[in-house]
Design a protein around this motif. Structure first.
Motif, PDB file in Angstrom:
ATOM      1  N   ILE A 158      -7.781  -3.157  -5.823  1.00  0.00           N
ATOM      2  CA  ILE A 158      -8.479  -2.838  -4.706  1.00  0.00           C
ATOM      3  C   ILE A 158      -7.888  -1.144  -4.724  1.00  0.00           C
ATOM      4  O   ILE A 158      -9.189  -0.268  -5.306  1.00  0.00           O
ATOM      5  CB  ILE A 158      -8.657  -3.152  -3.555  1.00  0.00           C
ATOM      6  N   PHE A 159      -6.940  -0.911  -4.565  1.00  0.00           N
ATOM      7  CA  PHE A 159      -6.311   0.563  -4.427  1.00  0.00           C
ATOM      8  C   PHE A 159      -6.296   0.762  -6.486  1.00  0.00           C
ATOM      9  O   PHE A 159      -7.076   2.749  -6.067  1.00  0.00           O
ATOM     10  CB  PHE A 159      -5.029   0.313  -4.432  1.00  0.00           C
ATOM     11  N   CYS A 160      -6.442   0.794  -7.221  1.00  0.00           N
ATOM     12  CA  CYS A 160      -6.425   1.644  -8.383  1.00  0.00           C
ATOM     13  C   CYS A 160      -7.835   2.164  -8.801  1.00  0.00           C
ATOM     14  O   CYS A 160      -8.221   2.873  -9.449  1.00  0.00           O
ATOM     15  CB  CYS A 160      -5.542   0.715  -9.753  1.00  0.00           C
ATOM     16  N   ASN A 161      -8.706   1.339  -8.491  1.00  0.00           N
ATOM     17  CA  ASN A 161     -10.399   1.510  -8.848  1.00  0.00           C
ATOM     18  C   ASN A 161     -10.591   2.498  -7.526  1.00  0.00           C
ATOM     19  O   ASN A 161     -10.890   3.105  -7.718  1.00  0.00           O
ATOM     20  CB  ASN A 161     -11.070  -0.098  -8.218  1.00  0.00           C
ATOM     21  N   ALA A 162     -10.292   2.178  -6.250  1.00  0.00           N
ATOM     22  CA  ALA A 162     -10.546   3.320  -5.320  1.00  0.00           C
ATOM     23  C   ALA A 162      -9.532   4.348  -5.277  1.00  0.00           C
ATOM     24  O   ALA A 162     -10.254   5.781  -5.385  1.00  0.00           O
ATOM     25  CB  ALA A 162     -10.052   2.895  -3.183  1.00  0.00           C
ATOM     26  N   TRP A 163      -8.604   4.509  -5.846  1.00  0.00           N
ATOM     27  CA  TRP A 163      -7.929   5.873  -5.971  1.00  0.00           C
ATOM     28  C   TRP A 163      -8.425   7.042  -7.082  1.00  0.00           C
ATOM     29  O   TRP A 163      -8.938   8.069  -7.491  1.00  0.00           O
ATOM     30  CB  TRP A 163      -6.207   5.502  -6.246  1.00  0.00           C
ATOM     31  N   GLY A 164      -8.032   5.810  -8.199  1.00  0.00           N
ATOM     32  CA  GLY A 164      -9.050   6.824  -9.787  1.00  0.00           C
ATOM     33  C   GLY A 164      -8.060   6.716 -10.750  1.00  0.00           C
ATOM     34  O   GLY A 164      -6.419   6.758 -10.067  1.00  0.00           O
ATOM     35  N   ASP A 165      -8.675   7.683 -11.606  1.00  0.00           N
ATOM     36  CA  ASP A 165      -6.784   9.116 -12.071  1.00  0.00           C
ATOM     37  C   ASP A 165      -6.295   7.186 -12.888  1.00  0.00           C
ATOM     38  O   ASP A 165      -5.215   8.347 -13.651  1.00  0.00           O
ATOM     39  CB  ASP A 165      -5.871   9.464 -11.420  1.00  0.00           C
ATOM     40  N   GLY A 166      -6.352   6.716 -13.218  1.00  0.00           N
ATOM     41  CA  GLY A 166      -6.222   5.818 -14.454  1.00  0.00           C
ATOM     42  C   GLY A 166      -5.137   5.020 -13.809  1.00  0.00           C
ATOM     43  O   GLY A 166      -4.601   4.998 -14.793  1.00  0.00           O
ATOM     44  N   ILE A 167      -4.813   4.922 -12.601  1.00  0.00           N
ATOM     45  CA  ILE A 167      -3.172   4.609 -12.287  1.00  0.00           C
ATOM     46  C   ILE A 167      -3.869   3.147 -12.565  1.00  0.00           C
ATOM     47  O   ILE A 167      -4.500   2.475 -12.648  1.00  0.00           O
ATOM     48  CB  ILE A 167      -3.174   4.599 -10.814  1.00  0.00           C
ATOM     49  N   SER A 168      -2.680   2.013 -12.418  1.00  0.00           N
ATOM     50  CA  SER A 168      -2.453   0.422 -12.754  1.00  0.00           C
ATOM     51  C   SER A 168      -1.428   0.019 -12.813  1.00  0.00           C
ATOM     52  O   SER A 168      -0.832   0.492 -11.837  1.00  0.00           O
ATOM     53  CB  SER A 168      -2.758   0.229 -14.334  1.00  0.00           C
ATOM     54  N   TRP A 169      -1.222  -0.944 -12.159  1.00  0.00           N
ATOM     55  CA  TRP A 169      -0.525  -1.474 -11.796  1.00  0.00           C
ATOM     56  C   TRP A 169       0.970  -2.918 -12.589  1.00  0.00           C
ATOM     57  O   TRP A 169      -0.282  -3.224 -13.365  1.00  0.00           O
ATOM     58  CB  TRP A 169      -0.057  -2.314 -10.557  1.00  0.00           C
ATOM     59  N   GLU A 170       2.009  -2.601 -12.724  1.00  0.00           N
ATOM     60  CA  GLU A 170       2.765  -3.556 -13.519  1.00  0.00           C
ATOM     61  C   GLU A 170       2.915  -4.522 -12.500  1.00  0.00           C
ATOM     62  O   GLU A 170       3.908  -4.953 -11.307  1.00  0.00           O
ATOM     63  CB  GLU A 170       3.952  -2.828 -13.802  1.00  0.00           C
ATOM     64  N   ASN A 171       2.933  -6.366 -12.812  1.00  0.00           N
ATOM     65  CA  ASN A 171       3.163  -7.153 -12.602  1.00  0.00           C
ATOM     66  C   ASN A 171       5.380  -7.232 -12.945  1.00  0.00           C
ATOM     67  O   ASN A 171       5.624  -7.609 -13.580  1.00  0.00           O
ATOM     68  CB  ASN A 171       3.500  -8.269 -12.725  1.00  0.00           C
ATOM     69  N   LYS A 172       6.406  -7.043 -11.348  1.00  0.00           N
ATOM     70  CA  LYS A 172       7.387  -7.995 -11.911  1.00  0.00           C
ATOM     71  C   LYS A 172       8.066  -7.613 -10.868  1.00  0.00           C
ATOM     72  O   LYS A 172       8.928  -7.277  -9.741  1.00  0.00           O
ATOM     73  CB  LYS A 172       8.323  -5.048 -11.239  1.00  0.00           C
ATOM     74  N   TYR A 173       8.108  -9.227 -10.566  1.00  0.00           N
ATOM     75  CA  TYR A 173       7.790  -9.740 -10.081  1.00  0.00           C
ATOM     76  C   TYR A 173      10.180 -10.254 -10.009  1.00  0.00           C
ATOM     77  O   TYR A 173      10.357 -10.201 -10.739  1.00  0.00           O
ATOM     78  CB  TYR A 173       7.957 -11.516  -9.884  1.00  0.00           C
TER      79      TYR A 173
ATOM     80  N   ILE B 183       0.983  -1.425   0.219  1.00  0.00           N
ATOM     81  CA  ILE B 183       0.237   0.300  -0.107  1.00  0.00           C
ATOM     82  C   ILE B 183       1.030   1.052   0.076  1.00  0.00           C
ATOM     83  O   ILE B 183       0.604   2.599  -0.502  1.00  0.00           O
ATOM     84  CB  ILE B 183      -1.166  -0.366   0.975  1.00  0.00           C
ATOM     85  N   PRO B 184       1.808   1.301   0.569  1.00  0.00           N
ATOM     86  CA  PRO B 184       2.770   2.449   0.180  1.00  0.00           C
ATOM     87  C   PRO B 184       3.074   2.690  -0.926  1.00  0.00           C
ATOM     88  O   PRO B 184       4.251   3.798  -1.120  1.00  0.00           O
ATOM     89  CB  PRO B 184       3.810   1.759   1.640  1.00  0.00           C
ATOM     90  N   ASP B 185       4.097   1.686  -1.639  1.00  0.00           N
ATOM     91  CA  ASP B 185       4.175   1.718  -2.867  1.00  0.00           C
ATOM     92  C   ASP B 185       3.460   1.653  -3.601  1.00  0.00           C
ATOM     93  O   ASP B 185       3.434   2.394  -4.450  1.00  0.00           O
ATOM     94  CB  ASP B 185       5.235   0.419  -3.144  1.00  0.00           C
TER      95      ASP B 185
ATOM     96  N   LYS C 161       3.144  10.023  -7.255  1.00  0.00           N
ATOM     97  CA  LYS C 161       3.665  10.513  -8.311  1.00  0.00           C
ATOM     98  C   LYS C 161       2.970  10.249 -10.408  1.00  0.00           C
ATOM     99  O   LYS C 161       3.458  10.914 -11.085  1.00  0.00           O
ATOM    100  CB  LYS C 161       4.805  10.091  -8.999  1.00  0.00           C
ATOM    101  N   GLY C 162       2.224  10.478  -9.630  1.00  0.00           N
ATOM    102  CA  GLY C 162       1.745   9.963 -11.055  1.00  0.00           C
ATOM    103  C   GLY C 162       1.812   8.374 -12.635  1.00  0.00           C
ATOM    104  O   GLY C 162       1.988   8.391 -13.536  1.00  0.00           O
ATOM    105  N   GLU C 163       2.709   7.381 -11.698  1.00  0.00           N
ATOM    106  CA  GLU C 163       3.010   6.585 -12.056  1.00  0.00           C
ATOM    107  C   GLU C 163       2.349   5.114 -12.199  1.00  0.00           C
ATOM    108  O   GLU C 163       1.528   5.158 -10.863  1.00  0.00           O
ATOM    109  CB  GLU C 163       4.385   6.476 -11.185  1.00  0.00           C
ATOM    110  N   ASN C 164       2.973   4.214 -12.901  1.00  0.00           N
ATOM    111  CA  ASN C 164       2.408   3.347 -12.411  1.00  0.00           C
ATOM    112  C   ASN C 164       2.760   2.484 -10.881  1.00  0.00           C
ATOM    113  O   ASN C 164       3.850   2.158 -11.066  1.00  0.00           O
ATOM    114  CB  ASN C 164       3.096   2.008 -14.036  1.00  0.00           C
ATOM    115  N   ILE C 165       2.266   1.568 -10.733  1.00  0.00           N
ATOM    116  CA  ILE C 165       2.641   0.989  -9.481  1.00  0.00           C
ATOM    117  C   ILE C 165       3.184  -0.142  -9.468  1.00  0.00           C
ATOM    118  O   ILE C 165       3.248  -1.688 -10.738  1.00  0.00           O
ATOM    119  CB  ILE C 165       1.537   0.158  -8.604  1.00  0.00           C
ATOM    120  N   ILE C 166       4.050  -0.600  -8.964  1.00  0.00           N
ATOM    121  CA  ILE C 166       5.095  -2.266  -9.648  1.00  0.00           C
ATOM    122  C   ILE C 166       5.107  -2.879  -8.454  1.00  0.00           C
ATOM    123  O   ILE C 166       4.703  -2.741  -6.797  1.00  0.00           O
ATOM    124  CB  ILE C 166       6.668  -1.410  -9.170  1.00  0.00           C
TER     125      ILE C 166
END
Length: 353
Positions: A274-289, A205-207, A214-219
């Motif tokens: 869930i976070f992306c939906n709640a925050w909005g602003d078109g943010i998304s996440w990337e799988n960087k295992y 969640i902090p990530d 910053k308007g960046e994709n979540i890793i």
């Protein structure tokens, strides 16, 4: 009647009060009218919730190391607390691989020091040691029913194992000294907590918040790991309940799992959704295992004991918890001087339910 009513005028010592959970707990105790002494090193993150909320101004704020037994004993002698809540720890798995000796010194000898101070202080009536759901022996075999309090304690990594040791230290002091002295002793094994104001590294969640700001994709480094997530106020409210109830009746002292309902034990990737939906602003996440050090793939607690003993049940589900994180952080961005006001609003909202 609110659980906070009991704490009015009580002398409460909290270790680790400058951390994320400690800051929320400190605010709850201040709202209750408790006389709070905090014993901790400086905030572990920059920025920190503790500093943004200005909590140092309203408590007896002691900056010291839990490994310093002499300093800790001096504070106990001066304050003479009635209730001790032990949260101070090196709390990160990855950090424990990098600094195992410091992790063991803090989490094991720190617990020895706090137990010894409790043993030597006649004023203490109630002591709670907060550990972790990671204390259990976990070979990723089928534990669909969740870990029980009587399951073997043998954490794998240095952090988890040091917390297993912290549990055992507490058990020994309880049986050897504290029961006889009439001091009620419990441990609480909590799962992953989320909430506004957490700025630690290597936490999902902090990530998410940092990336969204910053308007960046979540890793997301391990989207398939399953964890029990709950809002920070969930375990804090039951910590205060345990400390209160065992203060009034020592027979209620024990070892308790504190976690969400099964539906809120989710994959990290689902939490990011869930976070992306709640925050909005078109943010998304990337799988960087990234491979990373060993961490259990599956982890869930069975919380039947605490529900039966205290009639406890979670208040906010995972969607509501994430919604509250987004509300907190968006208000913090818009009104940085209103952080403590937002904490009070959330605490009051939670307790009313």
């Amino acid at each position: 009647m609110s659980i906070l009513d009991f704490y009015k005028g009580k002398k409460v010592l909290v270790t680790g009060h400058t951390g994320f959970k400690g800051s929320w707990l400190t605010q709850m105790l201040l709202m209750a009218g408790a006389e709070v002494t905090g014993y901790s090193q400086n905030p572990p993150t920059d920025p920190s919730l503790f500093e943004r909320a200005g909590l140092a101004n309203d408590i007896n704020h002691v900056v010291a190391d839990i490994r310093d037994a002499d300093k800790l004993m001096k504070v106990f002698d001066e304050v003479k607390p009635e209730i001790v809540l032990h949260l101070a720890a090196q709390p990160l798995v990855r950090e424990s691989y990098q600094n195992p000796v410091y992790t063991y010194e803090t989490n094991v000898m720190g617990t020895v020091n706090i137990c010894e101070a409790v043993r030597k202080t006649d004023s203490v009536k109630s002591f709670l040691n907060v550990t972790t759901d990671k204390v259990y022996y976990n070979d990723d075999s089928d534990k669909s029913g969740g870990f029980l309090e009587d399951d073997p304690l043998d954490g794998y990594d240095p952090y988890s194992n040091s917390k297993s040791c912290s549990e055992l230290v507490t058990h020994s002091y309880k049986k050897s000294f504290l029961d006889e002295a009439g001091i009620a002793v419990s441990t609480a094994r909590a799962g992953n907590v989320i909430g506004g104001g957490d700025y630690a590294k290597d936490r999902i969640i902090p990530d998410c918040v940092r990336a969204a700001e910053k308007g960046e994709n979540i890793i997301v480094r391990n989207p398939y790991s399953i964890r029990p997530y709950q809002h920070v106020l969930e375990p804090l409210s039951i910590y205060l309940t345990i400390a209160k109830m065992q203060y009034e009746d020592t027979k209620l002292a024990g070892y308790y799992n504190v976690g969400p309902d099964d539906v809120d034990c989710v994959e990290t990737g689902k939490l990011a959704d869930i976070f992306c939906n709640a925050w909005g602003d078109g943010i998304s996440w990337e799988n960087k295992y990234d491979g990373g050090p060993h961490e259990a793939t599956f982890l869930k607690l069975n919380c039947d004991r605490i529900k039966e003993v205290f009639g406890w049940s979670p208040v906010w589900n995972i969607e509501k918890a994430v919604e509250m994180v987004c509300q907190f952080e968006k208000r913090r961005i818009a009104e940085p001087d209103k952080v403590r006001d937002e904490m009070s609003l959330e605490i009051n909202s939670f307790l009313k339910i």
